[in-house]
Motif scaffolding. Sequence first.
Motif, PDB file in Angstrom:
ATOM      1  N   PHE A 117      -5.581  -2.728  -5.235  1.00 23.36           N
ATOM      2  CA  PHE A 117      -6.307  -3.680  -4.399  1.00 23.36           C
ATOM      3  C   PHE A 117      -7.397  -4.391  -5.195  1.00 23.36           C
TER       4      PHE A 117
ATOM      5  N   LYS B 169      -8.123   3.156   3.090  1.00 22.14           N
ATOM      6  CA  LYS B 169      -8.114   1.956   3.924  1.00 22.14           C
ATOM      7  C   LYS B 169      -9.538   1.548   4.313  1.00 22.14           C
TER       8      LYS B 169
ATOM      9  N   ALA C 262       0.860  -1.189   0.000  1.00 23.15           N
ATOM     10  CA  ALA C 262       0.000   0.000   0.000  1.00 23.15           C
ATOM     11  C   ALA C 262       0.890   1.231   0.000  1.00 23.15           C
TER      12      ALA C 262
ATOM     13  N   TYR D 275      -2.139   7.149  -3.816  1.00 30.81           N
ATOM     14  CA  TYR D 275      -3.003   6.350  -2.943  1.00 30.81           C
ATOM     15  C   TYR D 275      -4.140   5.705  -3.729  1.00 30.81           C
TER      16      TYR D 275
ATOM     17  N   ASN E   5     -10.916  -0.131   1.338  1.00 33.67           N
ATOM     18  CA  ASN E   5     -10.440  -1.514   1.225  1.00 33.67           C
ATOM     19  C   ASN E   5     -11.336  -2.476   1.992  1.00 33.67           C
TER      20      ASN E   5
ATOM     21  N   SER F  42      -2.424   2.782  -5.907  1.00 39.29           N
ATOM     22  CA  SER F  42      -1.954   1.617  -5.156  1.00 39.29           C
ATOM     23  C   SER F  42      -3.038   1.013  -4.284  1.00 39.29           C
ATOM     24  N   ASN F  43      -3.664   1.849  -3.447  1.00 41.07           N
ATOM     25  CA  ASN F  43      -4.558   1.334  -2.417  1.00 41.07           C
ATOM     26  C   ASN F  43      -5.945   0.982  -2.937  1.00 41.07           C
TER      27      ASN F  43
END
Length: 330
Positions: free
Chosen positions: A110, A159, A88, A102, A162, A105-106
């Motif tokens: 994901f 997050k 992350a 962000y 996610n 990647s996140n």
Amino acid sequence: MNDTPPPVLVTGAAGFIGAYVCRALRARGEAVVGLDNFNAYYDPRLKHDRVAALCPDVEIRALDLGDRDGLAGLFEEFGFVRVVNLAAQAGVRYSLTHPHDYVDSNLAGFVNLLELCRHRHVEHLVYASSSSVYGDSATPPFSEDQRIDKPRSLYAATKAANELMGYTYAQLYGLRATGLRFFTVYGPWGRPDMAPLLFSRAVLAGRPIEVFNNGRMRRDFTWIDDIVAGVLAALDHPPPACVNGIPPHRVFNLGNHTPVELERFIEVIEQAAGREARKVYKPMQPGDMVETMADTVRAREALGFEPRTSIEAGLPRVVDWCRDYFGEHA
């Protein structure tokens, strides 16, 4: 016929928690394949040195979660059935100035991983969340049942997203997934942008440290070995299959349940370093939280999670490691 189980995939394997997880899996006889993009968020040399010191026998592919074809090829090659996703873009303050990192990647990364886990019939996905998800919605001690709909940073928002994404794939496709909300993890080979290393290095070198919110902050600092024990326990205890309409998705806090005053934290570093800190008091930074504290009842009951390391035991080891790795005046 080959009865050897496929290796565990650990993403973010050159990162702080990732390298320790790889080491712990290997120590108990597991085959492990790592993935990391070795980005320049902080000095990649530290990542390479970390891997060499902690898990030199683990194959780590230089690969980004955004590379769909490369990721699919890796799954095809090894046939993963268990995945620990620790890759992350980290950092609260960095997300204020580099938001697209962000998202790429996140969020996008994901989704790429979730899709492969779904189509390749992965038996269990464990993924990193963060205590940052609690934002302004919860009050300490933070419980998994509290709301997480008022994040203080884009990092925290990704997050929380996610967790929603993991839940959705569990509900739609039966993908067993476990999210872990980490609370301020520290130890040797830690991230250089976090307070334990930042403050330890500065005090050793006689440089000033910036103390935000005029020192009126508390953090639930959690020792790396305690966190790794929680990660492995989570991996070993996948959620049950969908029962009575409940998707196979769970979230756990992994923290020390013992918040520490920032001034006490600095005091322990001073004692270990043998010199006083030069403190420069600053106002609260955007995105930061005044206090974090984990309610760990759920993790204790389901995973046997019992953190045992105080900052008085852990921080001196961080200071000693900084002295050895960076030198007194680094």
